[in-house]
Structure formats: structure tokens, C-alpha cells
Motif scaffolding. Structure first.
Motif, PDB file in Angstrom:
ATOM      1  N   THR A 231      31.207 -43.715  17.617  1.00 18.39           N
ATOM      2  CA  THR A 231      30.770 -42.671  16.684  1.00 18.39           C
ATOM      3  C   THR A 231      31.908 -42.221  15.770  1.00 18.39           C
ATOM      4  O   THR A 231      31.666 -41.544  14.765  1.00 18.39           O
ATOM      5  CB  THR A 231      30.206 -41.472  17.459  1.00 18.39           C
ATOM      6  N   SER A 304      21.664 -36.165  16.638  1.00 18.89           N
ATOM      7  CA  SER A 304      22.294 -36.648  15.419  1.00 18.89           C
ATOM      8  C   SER A 304      21.440 -37.619  14.607  1.00 18.89           C
ATOM      9  O   SER A 304      20.951 -38.606  15.143  1.00 18.89           O
ATOM     10  CB  SER A 304      23.608 -37.322  15.764  1.00 18.89           C
ATOM     11  N   PHE A 446      27.872 -33.278  14.549  1.00 14.25           N
ATOM     12  CA  PHE A 446      26.761 -34.229  14.720  1.00 14.25           C
ATOM     13  C   PHE A 446      26.618 -34.781  16.138  1.00 14.25           C
ATOM     14  O   PHE A 446      25.547 -35.234  16.516  1.00 14.25           O
ATOM     15  CB  PHE A 446      26.885 -35.380  13.724  1.00 14.25           C
ATOM     16  N   PHE A 447      27.719 -34.790  16.885  1.00 18.99           N
ATOM     17  CA  PHE A 447      27.616 -35.395  18.225  1.00 18.99           C
ATOM     18  C   PHE A 447      27.965 -34.416  19.341  1.00 18.99           C
ATOM     19  O   PHE A 447      28.121 -34.823  20.481  1.00 18.99           O
ATOM     20  CB  PHE A 447      28.508 -36.644  18.304  1.00 18.99           C
TER      21      PHE A 447
END
Ligand code: ADP
Ligand code: ASP
Ligand code: MG
Length: 451
Positions: A231, A304, A446-447
Motif C-alpha cells: 500500500t 479504502s 486511507f488504510f
């Protein structure tokens, strides 16, 4: 048939080569073609030799060559069967020493630099082939240079697809069919006249993909030092997670904008036949890795909508302001002709009504480019910038991602924003020093906070 490519850290020393041998042994039924990079750090050392030669420092040159010879020789001696590779490796290094000594005090030409830079892959492939033979595998060392026919743009040569296909068919396929395991080099090639070239830094992945398309292989494995495409770069975001899948398009965008785990051109040769790329960790061969193919469903990594974040430092932004461009045609063409003439690649482009901003990485021909652009408008150059790219097919369909991105980026200042035509990436420019912090904040957004 499959292609198994091992990067520098996956052939770094005898222990790494031992793991490689085990991995290849486990894949014999797939009829592997093995492609290797130079031992970790060797390409950099070889390029340093060019500087030592130019500096006219024979003592430093000999010391560096001797260290390279020692490293390869001691690695060979630690590997059962490895000693059979020593003579050829030392011969190559000796010939290189003689050539560099003759060139002492002058700058090497581009062809000479490529011949030098490619020695690392020649050496590592000899070591790997010998180690495989020593372990009872039917390995055959294969020189890729007559197979990987390229143009003569030294340092970033382009392979000639038709010639490559024919030579793979004539030279590699019969070896596989005869039950042999070809061990060949990434990164290097040669002109039709046989002059050695290189495909550009990190180019071994590209070699693997080109050979994979030409064989054709059922998959191309990229063995490296992380569990797969992640990621974010785990060196920047220690909590980055490994993706199980990504599309060619996503992988290409991520690689173009700094995800060093793959060379940006890797997916290109494989798209037409839909041959998957699998990124795997040679230190942990049991991990599933990342499969990159024509399409990939989005995984549930928190909530996400994106796949990964990459960044690239050392970027220069060029802004051209020309009030006259409003309502005139031909302006953009004139501008791009300047870049084309000087063969400077533009990465990101954003245009407003009276100005255009774009980014370049290669600074070597910046001076004439800026001078000529000055004839079209007022030019401003900003250095030490970084491109950050947020990539994922989810960007296409998820509203509100841009506002999440900009909230996360603050307080860093965003300078050039661009959304790729495929709408799977959003790229922007920040100051280089802000890059790591921006990537970390985006990752947390986002993660999740553990990243
Ligand atoms: P090799 O020598 O095997 O070709 P590279 O050093 O070229 O390996 O690439 C692997 C490195 O890429 C990793 O160690 C990691 O730090 C870096 N990297 C950058 N971005 C990513 C990403 N998104 N996913 C995985 N690795 C990444
Ligand atoms: N050895 C080359 C480099 O360091 C090619 C590669 O590793 O992919 O750039
Ligand atoms: Mg690499």
C-alpha cells in the motif's frame, strides 16, 4: 514455461543464492527461465568505476575492482559448485580493468559505460548457473545480449520486439523443451551489431517481462525483498500492507511514480497476452505475493477506495506562463516540441487558462529546454520537488476522494495537481522534504492509523 526474475537482494550473497536454488527447484515442473540482476549494490559500484576512471585515480580504481573480484569469488567459494564460475568472472573483471586503465583521466563514452554497467549481471548469472548445477539442477548459462536486441540509445536502450521474439524462439525455447533451465541476465542487451547496451536502472524486471511475452510464459515471477506490491513503500510507511492483487494499469502508474518494486515498463509487454506478474519475497517464499493482471477486484483494506500510494523525489517543476496562449492554437504543440527535441520526458502535466505546469525528472538537458521555452512565455523553475501519486481503480467511482486526499496532505502545500486520463490516479507535487510525511498521512487516512 515461466520466468523467475531475482533482484539484487535476492542474489546478494551465497545464502540468497541458496534460497534462489530452492525456489527454482520447486518450480521445475513449470519449466522456468531464470533472469537475474547483479548482486545487490554491484551496478552502483560499477558506475562508480566510471567516475574513478575519469578522476584519473588508478589506486582507487584497482582497489574497487579488487573488492568486486573478492566479493564474487568468496560468494562462489561458499556455494557448492560455485567455483566453476570464478574463472570467467575474474576474466571479465580483468578485461574491464585493462580497458579502464587505458581510459584513465577521461570521461567514458555512453557505450563504454553500458559495457561496464552490464558486468554485474554477467557475473551474478554465472554464479547462479554454477550454484544451480552444483545443486544438481540442469542449468544452462545463456548470454542474453544476442537475444535482447536493442537500439543504440545507451543507458536506456529500447528492445526490438520482432528480433527478440525470433531469438527467444531459437535460443531459449529449445533449452526449456530439452529440460534445461536457462539462467540469463536482466538489464542488458546489445545492438544488432553486438555492442552492449542497458535498458535503464531497475531494468531487469523489464527484461523478465519481455522474455515472458516472447516465450510465451504462463506467468512472470518477480522475486524481491518485500512480500509483494504494498500500500506504500514500507521504508516510508512501516505499517504498509501487501496487496493480493492489482491491475496492470495500477501497477504501471505506481511504478511510474516511484514504487521501485517494479520497473515502470514491466507490465507493458504482458498486457496483450494477459500474462500475470507475481511479485514475491525470496526471503519468505511461502507468502502468496501480489498477482498483477488485466483486472483486479478491490480488496477490503479498511474502507479504502484506493490501492496504493507512491512518491518520487528529485522532481523539477517547470511553469510556463503565457497570457497569449488564451484563445490561440499551436501553443501546447510548440511547447512539447521543445521537450521532444531534447528528449526530455514529462511526467505530470496540469494546465490553466494562461499557464502550464509540468514536471521532469531528468535535469541533464534542462538548460536548453528552459531557454527555448522562454521564447514562448515566462518560465519559472522549481527544484527539489516530489510527485505523490494516489492510485486505485476505486478512484473512478468513489465521490469525495479528492477532499480526503487534500485534507490528509495538509499542512503541506500542493503545487501541481493532475488526474490521469484513466482516472485511476491522482498525482500532485509537494516540496521534497514534505514527501514522506504526506505519504504517511495519506496512508493513515486511507488504510487506517496502524499504517
Ligand atoms: P530488487 O533488487 O529485487 O529489484 P528493488 O529495490 O528494485 O528490488 O525494489 C524493492 C523495493 O521497492 C522494496 O524494498 C521497497 O522498499 C521498495 N518499494 C517502493 N514502493 C513499494 C511498494 N508500493 N510496494 C513494495 N515495495 C515498494
Ligand atoms: N542491476 C541493475 C540496476 O541496479 C538492474 C536491476 O537491478 O534491475 O539498476
Ligand atoms: Mg528492482
Amino acid at each position: 514455461m515461466i520466468v523467475c526474475k531475482f533482484g539484487g537482494t535476492s542474489v546478494a550473497d551465497a545464502a540468497a543464492i541458496g534460497r534462489l536454488v530452492d525456489i527454482v527447484r520447486g518450480r521445475r515442473a513449470d519449466r522456468p527461465v531464470v533472469v537475474v540482476s547483479a548482486l545487490a549494490g554491484v551496478t552502483d559500484t560499477l558506475l562508480d568505476l566510471a567516475s574513478l576512471t575519469q578522476a584519473g585515480d588508478p589506486a582507487a580504481l584497482h582497489a574497487a575492482l579488487a573488492a568486486l573480484a573478492r566479493r564474487h569469488e568468496s560468494t562462489a567459494r561458499e556455494l557448492p559448485g560455485g567455483e566453476t564460475a570464478i574463472e570467467a568472472i575474474l576474466d571479465d573483471l580483468r578485461a574491464c580493468g585493462v580497458a579502464l586503465e587505458r581510459a584513465l583521466g577521461r570521461r567514458l563514452g555512453p557505450a563504454e559505460v553500458d559495457a561496464l554497467a552490464g558486468l554485474g549481471e554477467l557475473g551474478s548469472s554465472r554464479l547462479v548457473a554454477a550454484a544451480m548445477q552444483g545443486a544438481g539442477l540442469p542449468a544452462t548459462w545463456a548470454d542474453v545480449r544476442p537475444i535482447m536486441v536493442t537500439d543504440d540509445r545507451f543507458g536506456r536502450a529500447t528492445p526490438v520486439a520482432a528480433a527478440l521474439a525470433a531469438r527467444v524462439r531459437d535460443c531459449l525455447v529449445p533449452l526449456c523443451k530439452a529440460g534445461r533451465i536457462p539462467v540469463t541476465q536482466g538489464f542488458i542487451g546489445a545492438t544488432p551489431g553486438g555492442v552492449p547496451t542497458t535498458l535503464g536502472r531497475g531494468g531487469s524486471d523489464f527484461t523478465a517481462a519481455l522474455l515472458g511475452a516472447a516465450l510465451p510464459a504462463s506467468r512472470v515471477e518477480i522475486w524481491t525483498d518485500v512480500n509483494g506490491l504494498m500500500t506504500a513503500d514500507p521504508r516510508i510507511v512501516p505499517g504498509a500492507r501487501t496487496l493480493r492483487a492489482a491491475s496492470y494499469e495500477e501497477a504501471a502508474e505506481l511504478a511510474t511514480f516511484g514504487a521501485k518494486v517494479l520497473h515502470p515498463a514491466t507490465a507493458m509487454p504482458l498486457v496483450r497476452a494477459g500474462i500475470p506478474i507475481v511479485v514475491l519475497n525470496s526471503h519468505r517464499p511461502g507468502e502468496p505475493g501480489t498477482t498483477i493482471g488485466p483486472s483486479a477486484a478491490l480488496e477490503r483494506l479498511g474502507d479504502s477506495p484506493i490501492r496504493s500510494i507512491s512518491w518520487k523525489r528529485g522532481i523539477t517543476v517547470i511553469n510556463v506562463r503565457a497570457p497569449r496562449m488564451l484563445g490561440t492554437y499551436g501553443f501546447l504543440r510548440a511547447m512539447f516540441e521543445v521537450f521532444e527535441r531534447h528528449e526530455v520526458v514529462v511526467d505530470v502535466l496540469a494546465s490553466g487558462e494562461v499557464s502550464v505546469s509540468l514536471t521532469v525528472e531528468d535535469r541533464s538537458r534542462l538548460e536548453p529546454v528552459v531557454r527555448e521555452l522562454g521564447e514562448l512565455g515566462e518560465v519559472r523553475v522549481e527544484e527539489r520537488r516530489a510527485i505523490v501519486a494516489v492510485v486505485g481503480i476505486g478512484l473512478r467511482h468513489t465521490p469525495g476522494v479528492a477532499s480526503r486526499i487534500f485534507r490528509a496532505v495538509q499542512p503541506a502545500n500542493v503545487e501541481v495537481i493532475s488526474q490521469g486520463a484513466s482516472a485511476i490516479n491522482m498525482t500532485f507535487v509537494v516540496r521534497e522534504d514534505d514527501g514522506p510525511g504526506v505519504v504517511q498521512r495519506l496512508h493513515a487516512e486511507f488504510f487506517g492509523p496502524c499504517g
